[in-house]
Design a protein around this motif. Structure first.
Motif, PDB file in Angstrom:
ATOM      1  N   LEU A 187      -8.234  -4.073   8.753  1.00  0.00           N
ATOM      2  CA  LEU A 187      -7.910  -2.659   8.953  1.00  0.00           C
ATOM      3  C   LEU A 187      -6.396  -2.431   8.953  1.00  0.00           C
ATOM      4  O   LEU A 187      -5.895  -1.560   8.237  1.00  0.00           O
ATOM      5  CB  LEU A 187      -8.520  -2.162  10.266  1.00  0.00           C
ATOM      6  CG  LEU A 187      -8.138  -0.738  10.669  1.00  0.00           C
ATOM      7  CD1 LEU A 187      -8.688   0.273   9.665  1.00  0.00           C
ATOM      8  CD2 LEU A 187      -8.634  -0.431  12.068  1.00  0.00           C
ATOM      9  N   TYR A 188      -5.684  -3.207   9.755  1.00  0.00           N
ATOM     10  CA  TYR A 188      -4.231  -3.051   9.827  1.00  0.00           C
ATOM     11  C   TYR A 188      -3.581  -3.369   8.478  1.00  0.00           C
ATOM     12  O   TYR A 188      -2.615  -2.720   8.076  1.00  0.00           O
ATOM     13  CB  TYR A 188      -3.649  -3.931  10.928  1.00  0.00           C
ATOM     14  CG  TYR A 188      -3.719  -3.282  12.288  1.00  0.00           C
ATOM     15  CD1 TYR A 188      -2.575  -2.885  12.947  1.00  0.00           C
ATOM     16  CD2 TYR A 188      -4.938  -3.058  12.916  1.00  0.00           C
ATOM     17  CE1 TYR A 188      -2.625  -2.279  14.195  1.00  0.00           C
ATOM     18  CE2 TYR A 188      -5.008  -2.460  14.151  1.00  0.00           C
ATOM     19  CZ  TYR A 188      -3.851  -2.071  14.787  1.00  0.00           C
ATOM     20  OH  TYR A 188      -3.920  -1.470  16.022  1.00  0.00           O
TER      21      TYR A 188
ATOM     22  N   LEU B  35      -4.905  -2.969   5.426  1.00  0.00           N
ATOM     23  CA  LEU B  35      -5.150  -1.886   4.468  1.00  0.00           C
ATOM     24  C   LEU B  35      -4.384  -0.614   4.824  1.00  0.00           C
ATOM     25  O   LEU B  35      -3.777   0.019   3.957  1.00  0.00           O
ATOM     26  CB  LEU B  35      -6.650  -1.603   4.358  1.00  0.00           C
ATOM     27  CG  LEU B  35      -7.076  -0.688   3.217  1.00  0.00           C
ATOM     28  CD1 LEU B  35      -6.635  -1.233   1.873  1.00  0.00           C
ATOM     29  CD2 LEU B  35      -8.578  -0.507   3.236  1.00  0.00           C
ATOM     30  N   VAL B  36      -4.377  -0.236   6.083  1.00  0.00           N
ATOM     31  CA  VAL B  36      -3.678   0.985   6.507  1.00  0.00           C
ATOM     32  C   VAL B  36      -2.172   0.881   6.230  1.00  0.00           C
ATOM     33  O   VAL B  36      -1.562   1.807   5.688  1.00  0.00           O
ATOM     34  CB  VAL B  36      -3.940   1.269   8.004  1.00  0.00           C
ATOM     35  CG1 VAL B  36      -2.991   2.316   8.548  1.00  0.00           C
ATOM     36  CG2 VAL B  36      -5.383   1.694   8.207  1.00  0.00           C
ATOM     37  N   HIS B  37      -1.590  -0.250   6.554  1.00  0.00           N
ATOM     38  CA  HIS B  37      -0.150  -0.395   6.367  1.00  0.00           C
ATOM     39  C   HIS B  37       0.218  -0.633   4.901  1.00  0.00           C
ATOM     40  O   HIS B  37       1.317  -0.299   4.478  1.00  0.00           O
ATOM     41  CB  HIS B  37       0.403  -1.450   7.312  1.00  0.00           C
ATOM     42  CG  HIS B  37       0.387  -0.973   8.730  1.00  0.00           C
ATOM     43  ND1 HIS B  37      -0.673  -1.229   9.574  1.00  0.00           N
ATOM     44  CD2 HIS B  37       1.250  -0.196   9.423  1.00  0.00           C
ATOM     45  CE1 HIS B  37      -0.434  -0.645  10.738  1.00  0.00           C
ATOM     46  NE2 HIS B  37       0.721  -0.009  10.668  1.00  0.00           N
ATOM     47  N   THR B  38      -0.718  -1.149   4.132  1.00  0.00           N
ATOM     48  CA  THR B  38      -0.505  -1.233   2.686  1.00  0.00           C
ATOM     49  C   THR B  38      -0.405   0.164   2.097  1.00  0.00           C
ATOM     50  O   THR B  38       0.478   0.445   1.276  1.00  0.00           O
ATOM     51  CB  THR B  38      -1.654  -2.014   2.005  1.00  0.00           C
ATOM     52  OG1 THR B  38      -1.589  -3.375   2.440  1.00  0.00           O
ATOM     53  CG2 THR B  38      -1.563  -1.951   0.500  1.00  0.00           C
ATOM     54  N   ALA B  39      -1.293   1.044   2.528  1.00  0.00           N
ATOM     55  CA  ALA B  39      -1.236   2.431   2.049  1.00  0.00           C
ATOM     56  C   ALA B  39       0.082   3.082   2.442  1.00  0.00           C
ATOM     57  O   ALA B  39       0.668   3.846   1.671  1.00  0.00           O
ATOM     58  CB  ALA B  39      -2.427   3.222   2.597  1.00  0.00           C
ATOM     59  N   ALA B  40       0.569   2.773   3.634  1.00  0.00           N
ATOM     60  CA  ALA B  40       1.834   3.351   4.088  1.00  0.00           C
ATOM     61  C   ALA B  40       3.016   2.866   3.247  1.00  0.00           C
ATOM     62  O   ALA B  40       3.986   3.608   3.064  1.00  0.00           O
ATOM     63  CB  ALA B  40       2.050   3.019   5.557  1.00  0.00           C
TER      64      ALA B  40
ATOM     65  N   SER C 292      -1.396  -9.303  10.426  1.00  0.00           N
ATOM     66  CA  SER C 292      -2.690  -9.506   9.751  1.00  0.00           C
ATOM     67  C   SER C 292      -2.861 -10.956   9.314  1.00  0.00           C
ATOM     68  O   SER C 292      -3.940 -11.526   9.477  1.00  0.00           O
ATOM     69  CB  SER C 292      -2.812  -8.564   8.551  1.00  0.00           C
ATOM     70  OG  SER C 292      -2.855  -7.225   8.993  1.00  0.00           O
TER      71      SER C 292
ATOM     72  N   TRP D 136       7.466   2.343  11.724  1.00  0.00           N
ATOM     73  CA  TRP D 136       7.156   3.756  11.981  1.00  0.00           C
ATOM     74  C   TRP D 136       8.304   4.443  12.698  1.00  0.00           C
ATOM     75  O   TRP D 136       8.638   5.585  12.399  1.00  0.00           O
ATOM     76  CB  TRP D 136       5.838   3.879  12.746  1.00  0.00           C
ATOM     77  CG  TRP D 136       4.676   3.511  11.886  1.00  0.00           C
ATOM     78  CD1 TRP D 136       3.926   2.368  11.973  1.00  0.00           C
ATOM     79  CD2 TRP D 136       4.149   4.228  10.786  1.00  0.00           C
ATOM     80  NE1 TRP D 136       2.963   2.353  10.991  1.00  0.00           N
ATOM     81  CE2 TRP D 136       3.076   3.499  10.234  1.00  0.00           C
ATOM     82  CE3 TRP D 136       4.477   5.451  10.177  1.00  0.00           C
ATOM     83  CZ2 TRP D 136       2.333   3.924   9.157  1.00  0.00           C
ATOM     84  CZ3 TRP D 136       3.735   5.879   9.094  1.00  0.00           C
ATOM     85  CH2 TRP D 136       2.673   5.113   8.583  1.00  0.00           C
TER      86      TRP D 136
END
Length: 111
Positions: A44-45, A47-52, A77, A106
């Motif tokens: 999850l972390y 994929l989410v941070h890849t999108a970011a 990860s 962030w």
């Protein structure tokens, strides 16, 4: 450095995130099922941070933002994947540094 490089980093990370996520959902069968949750958290972390990372080129400091996210993915990860795969929490020493890198990435958007 060309800020668009972060799109290539995101592409490579996305391929890895999807591949590892798919393996975690369909092929990963740990002896201790609690490690399945560790794998899911890593995925999850990741994929989410890849999108970011895709947003890095439009930030004021793309190399700081993208670099911190990439560091977080590898340290957090990556560590979680290793812990789950090896079923041994002694490999978790880098995870807090990865979490800090995510927070710093962030926070860097504030400056």
């Amino acid at each position: 450095m060309d800020p668009r490089l972060w799109h290539k980093v995101a592409a490579l990370s996305g391929v890895a995130a999807l591949g590892l996520g798919t393996y975690g959902a369909h092929g990963f069968k740990p002896k201790d099922p609690t490690y399945t949750k560790v794998w899911q958290t890593a995925s999850l972390y990741h994929l989410v941070h890849t999108a970011a990372i895709l947003a890095a080129p439009i930030t004021k400091h793309p190399n700081i933002f993208g670099g911190l996210l990439t560091t977080g993915i590898i340290a957090f990860s990556g560590t979680c994947y290793a812990v789950a795969l090896l079923e041994d929490r002694k490999y978790s020493t880098l995870a807090p540094f990865g979490g800090f890198a995510f927070i710093a990435a962030w926070a860097s958007l504030l400056f």
